[in-house]
Design a protein around this motif. Structure first.
Motif, PDB file in Angstrom:
ATOM      1  N   MET A  23       0.634  -1.370   0.107  1.00 38.91           N
ATOM      2  CA  MET A  23       0.183   0.052   0.167  1.00 38.91           C
ATOM      3  C   MET A  23       0.787   1.066  -0.003  1.00 38.91           C
ATOM      4  O   MET A  23       1.912   1.363   0.868  1.00 38.91           O
ATOM      5  CB  MET A  23      -0.884  -0.024   1.187  1.00 38.91           C
ATOM      6  N   LYS A  24       0.646   2.138  -0.931  1.00 43.85           N
ATOM      7  CA  LYS A  24       1.444   3.378  -1.105  1.00 43.85           C
ATOM      8  C   LYS A  24       0.829   4.353  -0.265  1.00 43.85           C
ATOM      9  O   LYS A  24       1.569   5.361   0.530  1.00 43.85           O
ATOM     10  CB  LYS A  24       1.670   3.661  -2.512  1.00 43.85           C
ATOM     11  N   GLU A  25      -0.400   4.408  -0.306  1.00 44.28           N
ATOM     12  CA  GLU A  25      -1.306   5.617   0.473  1.00 44.28           C
ATOM     13  C   GLU A  25      -2.485   5.143   1.087  1.00 44.28           C
ATOM     14  O   GLU A  25      -3.158   4.041   0.420  1.00 44.28           O
ATOM     15  CB  GLU A  25      -1.494   6.615  -0.552  1.00 44.28           C
ATOM     16  N   PHE A  26      -2.880   5.567   2.347  1.00 40.22           N
ATOM     17  CA  PHE A  26      -4.114   5.298   2.962  1.00 40.22           C
ATOM     18  C   PHE A  26      -4.664   6.778   3.435  1.00 40.22           C
ATOM     19  O   PHE A  26      -4.046   7.260   4.332  1.00 40.22           O
ATOM     20  CB  PHE A  26      -3.805   4.308   3.869  1.00 40.22           C
ATOM     21  N   GLU A  27      -5.671   6.884   2.947  1.00 40.51           N
ATOM     22  CA  GLU A  27      -6.432   8.242   3.198  1.00 40.51           C
ATOM     23  C   GLU A  27      -7.596   8.279   3.778  1.00 40.51           C
ATOM     24  O   GLU A  27      -8.546   7.671   3.054  1.00 40.51           O
ATOM     25  CB  GLU A  27      -6.190   9.242   2.016  1.00 40.51           C
ATOM     26  N   LEU A  28      -7.887   8.488   5.192  1.00 40.14           N
ATOM     27  CA  LEU A  28      -9.220   8.325   5.818  1.00 40.14           C
ATOM     28  C   LEU A  28      -9.840   9.726   5.367  1.00 40.14           C
ATOM     29  O   LEU A  28      -9.552  10.899   5.543  1.00 40.14           O
ATOM     30  CB  LEU A  28      -8.976   8.454   7.256  1.00 40.14           C
ATOM     31  N   LEU A  29     -11.268   9.401   4.721  1.00 40.53           N
ATOM     32  CA  LEU A  29     -11.973  10.154   4.339  1.00 40.53           C
ATOM     33  C   LEU A  29     -13.229  10.756   5.316  1.00 40.53           C
ATOM     34  O   LEU A  29     -13.532  11.818   5.351  1.00 40.53           O
ATOM     35  CB  LEU A  29     -12.429  10.005   3.072  1.00 40.53           C
ATOM     36  N   GLU A  30     -13.376   9.810   5.979  1.00 37.17           N
ATOM     37  CA  GLU A  30     -14.694   9.884   6.915  1.00 37.17           C
ATOM     38  C   GLU A  30     -14.616   9.189   8.010  1.00 37.17           C
ATOM     39  O   GLU A  30     -14.284   7.808   7.811  1.00 37.17           O
ATOM     40  CB  GLU A  30     -15.839   9.804   6.102  1.00 37.17           C
ATOM     41  N   SER A  31     -14.999   9.462   9.286  1.00 33.84           N
ATOM     42  CA  SER A  31     -14.940   8.695  10.355  1.00 33.84           C
ATOM     43  C   SER A  31     -16.272   9.084  11.189  1.00 33.84           C
ATOM     44  O   SER A  31     -16.000  10.246  11.725  1.00 33.84           O
ATOM     45  CB  SER A  31     -13.705   8.484  11.484  1.00 33.84           C
ATOM     46  N   GLN A  32     -17.106   8.367  11.767  1.00 33.35           N
ATOM     47  CA  GLN A  32     -18.353   8.596  12.463  1.00 33.35           C
ATOM     48  C   GLN A  32     -18.626   7.573  13.584  1.00 33.35           C
ATOM     49  O   GLN A  32     -18.289   6.691  13.333  1.00 33.35           O
ATOM     50  CB  GLN A  32     -19.572   8.930  11.436  1.00 33.35           C
ATOM     51  N   PHE A  33     -18.924   8.284  14.666  1.00 30.39           N
ATOM     52  CA  PHE A  33     -18.990   7.275  15.836  1.00 30.39           C
ATOM     53  C   PHE A  33     -20.342   8.131  16.683  1.00 30.39           C
ATOM     54  O   PHE A  33     -20.138   9.264  16.729  1.00 30.39           O
ATOM     55  CB  PHE A  33     -17.809   7.413  16.836  1.00 30.39           C
ATOM     56  N   LYS A  34     -21.424   7.209  16.845  1.00 34.08           N
ATOM     57  CA  LYS A  34     -22.281   7.914  17.681  1.00 34.08           C
ATOM     58  C   LYS A  34     -22.777   6.831  18.734  1.00 34.08           C
ATOM     59  O   LYS A  34     -22.956   5.504  18.255  1.00 34.08           O
ATOM     60  CB  LYS A  34     -23.475   8.195  16.665  1.00 34.08           C
ATOM     61  N   PHE A  35     -22.959   7.213  19.739  1.00 36.33           N
ATOM     62  CA  PHE A  35     -23.710   6.318  20.802  1.00 36.33           C
ATOM     63  C   PHE A  35     -24.979   6.492  21.041  1.00 36.33           C
ATOM     64  O   PHE A  35     -25.493   7.633  21.056  1.00 36.33           O
ATOM     65  CB  PHE A  35     -22.968   6.800  22.221  1.00 36.33           C
ATOM     66  N   ILE A  36     -25.660   5.386  20.846  1.00 34.96           N
ATOM     67  CA  ILE A  36     -27.152   5.421  20.895  1.00 34.96           C
ATOM     68  C   ILE A  36     -27.491   4.870  22.142  1.00 34.96           C
ATOM     69  O   ILE A  36     -27.239   3.725  22.595  1.00 34.96           O
ATOM     70  CB  ILE A  36     -27.751   4.555  19.637  1.00 34.96           C
ATOM     71  N   ILE A  37     -28.117   5.647  22.954  1.00 37.68           N
ATOM     72  CA  ILE A  37     -28.386   5.227  24.505  1.00 37.68           C
ATOM     73  C   ILE A  37     -29.391   3.902  24.478  1.00 37.68           C
ATOM     74  O   ILE A  37     -30.457   4.194  23.947  1.00 37.68           O
ATOM     75  CB  ILE A  37     -29.236   6.570  25.197  1.00 37.68           C
ATOM     76  N   PRO A  38     -29.103   2.921  25.304  1.00 38.61           N
ATOM     77  CA  PRO A  38     -29.828   1.914  25.360  1.00 38.61           C
ATOM     78  C   PRO A  38     -31.335   2.150  25.841  1.00 38.61           C
ATOM     79  O   PRO A  38     -31.404   2.924  26.815  1.00 38.61           O
ATOM     80  CB  PRO A  38     -29.104   0.786  25.988  1.00 38.61           C
ATOM     81  N   LYS A  39     -32.298   1.382  25.440  1.00 40.59           N
ATOM     82  CA  LYS A  39     -33.608   1.800  25.882  1.00 40.59           C
ATOM     83  C   LYS A  39     -33.862   0.814  27.263  1.00 40.59           C
ATOM     84  O   LYS A  39     -34.606   1.253  28.091  1.00 40.59           O
ATOM     85  CB  LYS A  39     -34.699   1.438  24.942  1.00 40.59           C
TER      86      LYS A  39
END
Length: 147
Positions: free
Chosen positions: A1-17
């Protein structure tokens, strides 16, 4: 691998019912996983792979985590002209996608590891199955365009 570019990273906590989640591991295993990818040749003999992973997405996500990550990787296959066609295809398609998924797996684990339910580790992915599903979708789309 010559290059690795992260374009998007999302994290969301969904409160458990639920007050208490009995088995977090079982909950994580029930998360739907969506993986999309593209694999193309660049002008200079390099290969570009775009990969997008979504976990627990949809209209009604389960309790816990929603995560998404996308990246672009650029690959060079050294001595490609000395390889058999089969070896070259395996490296160009399957190995490159597998490396992208593994890098995104690590990013997803690291971001979720800081969450209240601990780290989420993306389960093993059958890359051959991903290609089969993608090819079926391409054929379906082509058929729909001709009708």
């Amino acid at each position: 691998m010559k290059e690795f570019e992260l374009l998007e990273s999302q994290f969301k906590f969904i409160i458990p019912k639920e007050e208490v989640i009995e088995d977090i591991h079982e909950l994580f295993e029930s998360y739907p996983i969506d993986i999309n990818f593209n694999n193309g040749a660049l002008d200079n003999g390099l290969i570009q792979v775009d990969c997008f992973i979504k976990i627990n997405s949809g209209k009604k996500p389960l309790s816990g985590y929603y995560m998404a990550a996308s990246a672009i990787g650029v690959f060079e296959i050294v001595d490609a002209e000395k390889m058999s066609d089969e070896n070259f295809r395996n490296l160009r398609y399957y190995s490159t996608l597998n490396m992208m998924i593994n890098n995104l797996r690590n990013i997803i684990f690291q971001q979720s590891n800081l969450g209240p339910m601990g780290g989420y580790l993306l389960s093993p992915i059958d890359v051959l199955d991903l290609f089969e599903k993608k090819n079926k979708q391409i054929q379906k789309d082509k058929k729909a365009k001709t009708e």
